[in-house]
Design a protein around this motif. Structure first.
Motif: not given
Length: 201
Positions: A130-159
């Motif tokens: 549940v914790t790992i899933k929540g982290w991945a979802e939060r980062i995924f939803e934050d992509r617009p935030y990072w795009q505005r700052r020039g950070v390109v997130i290509h993928g998320l890999v849960p371990e």
């Protein structure tokens, strides 16, 4: 043979939002059979109990029982122990199930009682699914935030039970920013590349 969760590309929204343990691990085990020759008459037959396992074979003795046990364990643990359950991984050649969990009194005994005839190995985890899933979802939803700052997130890999790997275009530059922003998460920032559309001719 402990199977790691496969890579989750950011454009695959349904995959990021699925359960990041069994739903991502179990399908890997039936993939080889699905990719076998379409000619049923030419498909390899299940080996006998006395045959020698082949690393590339698509069916293992006891495979159905291992898959069934893993499903029972994962469903039960998600329903009753979601705060400690991190996921399951399958060892088909060894006919065993690895159960990843935050060590908690009562968990191991209850899980063993569900499938008493199955070989189980309990693996310590630091975080629940549940914790790992929540982290991945939060980062995924934050992509617009990072795009505005020039950070390109290509993928998320849960371990499983440990961290989320964040694949970015410029890891050396972006890792300090990402880790500082998500200081409560355990993240590994690595080099990533855009997903390749294999269906595009």
């Amino acid at each position: 043979m402990s199977l790691a969760a496969p890579q989750v590309r950011c454009q695959e929204v349904p995959n990021v939002r699925q359960h990041l343990t069994a739903l991502l691990v179990l399908p890997l085990l039936v993939l080889p059979a699905a990719c076998a020759t379409p000619d049923a008459s030419a498909a390899p037959q299940p080996p006998t109990a006395t045959s020698t396992p082949d690393p590339e074979q698509s069916y293992w003795p006891g495979q159905d029982e291992v898959l069934a046990a893993a499903t029972v364990i994962d469903d039960h643990a998600n329903a009753r122990w979601s705060h400690v359950h991190a996921g399951v991984a399958l060892d088909l050649p060894g006919q065993a199930v690895d159960v990843h969990r935050i060590p908690t009194p009562g968990f191991d005994a209850e899980i063993r009682s569900l499938v008493p005839s199955m070989k189980l190995r309990f693996v310590d985890a630091n975080y629940s699914a549940v914790t790992i899933k929540g982290w991945a979802e939060r980062i995924f939803e934050d992509r617009p935030y990072w795009q505005r700052r020039g950070v390109v997130i290509h993928g998320l890999v849960p371990e499983m039970g440990e961290y989320v790997e964040v694949e970015v275009a410029h890891p050396k530059r972006d890792a300090p920013l990402i880790k500082a922003h998500y200081s409560h998460m355990r993240l590994i920032v690595r080099q990533g590349w855009p997903a390749v559309d294999l269906t595009d001719g």
